[in-house]
Design an enzyme around this catalytic site. Structure first.
Site, short mmCIF file in Angstrom:
data_model
loop_
_atom_site.label_atom_id
_atom_site.label_comp_id
_atom_site.label_asym_id
_atom_site.label_seq_id
_atom_site.Cartn_x
_atom_site.Cartn_y
_atom_site.Cartn_z
N PHE A 104 -10.87 -12.99 -45.15
CA PHE A 104 -9.70 -13.79 -44.81
C PHE A 104 -9.85 -14.57 -43.51
O PHE A 104 -8.89 -15.16 -43.03
CB PHE A 104 -8.45 -12.88 -44.70
N TRP A 132 -15.24 -17.01 -38.26
CA TRP A 132 -15.49 -17.05 -36.82
C TRP A 132 -16.98 -17.05 -36.54
O TRP A 132 -17.79 -16.73 -37.40
CB TRP A 132 -14.75 -15.94 -36.07
N ASN A 133 -17.32 -17.46 -35.30
CA ASN A 133 -18.71 -17.63 -34.91
C ASN A 133 -18.97 -17.00 -33.55
O ASN A 133 -18.05 -16.87 -32.73
CB ASN A 133 -19.08 -19.12 -34.80
N HIS A 146 -23.89 -24.32 -18.11
CA HIS A 146 -23.91 -25.71 -17.64
C HIS A 146 -24.28 -26.66 -18.77
O HIS A 146 -25.19 -27.47 -18.66
CB HIS A 146 -24.86 -25.83 -16.45
N ASP A 196 -19.40 -26.83 -12.05
CA ASP A 196 -20.36 -26.12 -11.21
C ASP A 196 -19.59 -25.37 -10.14
O ASP A 196 -18.84 -25.98 -9.36
CB ASP A 196 -21.32 -27.10 -10.50
N HIS A 200 -23.58 -21.57 -7.92
CA HIS A 200 -24.64 -22.20 -8.71
C HIS A 200 -25.82 -22.60 -7.83
O HIS A 200 -26.94 -22.71 -8.34
CB HIS A 200 -24.05 -23.42 -9.41
#
Length: 257
Positions: A58, A61-62, A69, A75, A79
């Site tokens: 039903f 999804w993944n 980035h 950023d 970073h």
């Protein structure tokens, strides 16, 4: 009428328009490519978990696989080496992610020279004409480069000397770091110029801006739809704990003329 009701009324009545400045995020979205021996981030890919099948009859999804980035992204100070003791993306106060949008337009100059560098003279001239930058604003560098984002080769604009994309000079980066802005946004793959690796220090916008506790915002689109001043920017990164950045959805609230 209170402030929120006034804003909602302006939105529903069309007096204020919401513009999406985000590049679509897909496997084809250009990503920064560093030369050897440096490691590179990955583009977006989706791994199916279920798609109305035996694994989930039903629902669909993944799993997402991508770098912090990739595409339109923020950023955070951590970073860069100069900001390593600063804020990760989850610790950025929301008040710093919403603010006035100021657009400086150098599309014509970039059309003549893709290696164009924004410097203090350009920024001082803007301030002399329009007034000081508002406290906590987002300074957006309009170059027209976003029109290339559908063509990875044109977007990188690289030859044997590396990429040729517009950016900011070393002195310009120092100017930004000392200014009252919350962040600096560009249409290119990163907040530095394509040739910034050969500057001193290398990648000066990363070096100075993130070192000053400010933020970078990349791969924006549609800056031509924004006025020079008078719009409000909303930046929505994922609050990745310890994250050095995050893909972001970026909106502008713009009064209709």
């Amino acid at each position: 009428m209170d402030v929120i009701s006034s804003l909602l009324s302006a939105l529903s009545g069309g007096e204020v328009e919401i513009l999406d400045l985000t590049a679509p995020l897909s496997p084809a979205t250009p990503v920064l490519s560093l030369p050897e021996p440096f490691a590179n981030t990955i583009p977006l890919s989706l791994e199916k978990v279920s798609d109305f099948d035996a694994d989930g009859p039903f629902w669909s999804w993944n799993n997402i696989h991508t770098g912090e980035h990739t595409g339109t992204h923020l950023d955070a100070p951590v970073h860069w080496a100069t900001g390593r003791d600063g804020l990760s993306v989850d610790r950025i106060p929301p008040s710093r992610l919403v603010g006035p949008a100021v657009v400086v337009d150098f599309t014509a100059e970039v059309a003549e020279d893709p290696d164009f560098l924004l410097g203090p003279d350009h920024l001082d001239a803007w301030a002399a004409e329009h007034g000081p930058l508002p406290e906590g604003c987002w300074l957006l560098f309009r170059t027209g480069w976003g029109s290339r984002s559908g063509d990875a080769a044109a977007f990188a604009n690289a030859d044997e000397d590396g990429p040729h994309t517009p950016g900011v000079s070393v002195a310009g980066a120092e100017w930004l770091a000392a200014s009252p802005i919350s962040g600096f946004g560009v249409e290119t793959v990163g907040i530095d110029a394509g040739q910034a690796g050969g500057m001193e220090p290398p990648f000066p916008v990363h070096y100075h801006l993130l070192g000053a506790g400010k933020y970078g915002l990349t791969q924006l689109q549609g800056l031509d739809r924004l006025p020079g001043t008078g719009a409000m920017l909303v930046v929505s990164p994922l609050p990745i704990v310890g994250g050095t950045g995050s893909p972001a959805r970026v909106y502008a609230l713009v009064p209709r003329a």
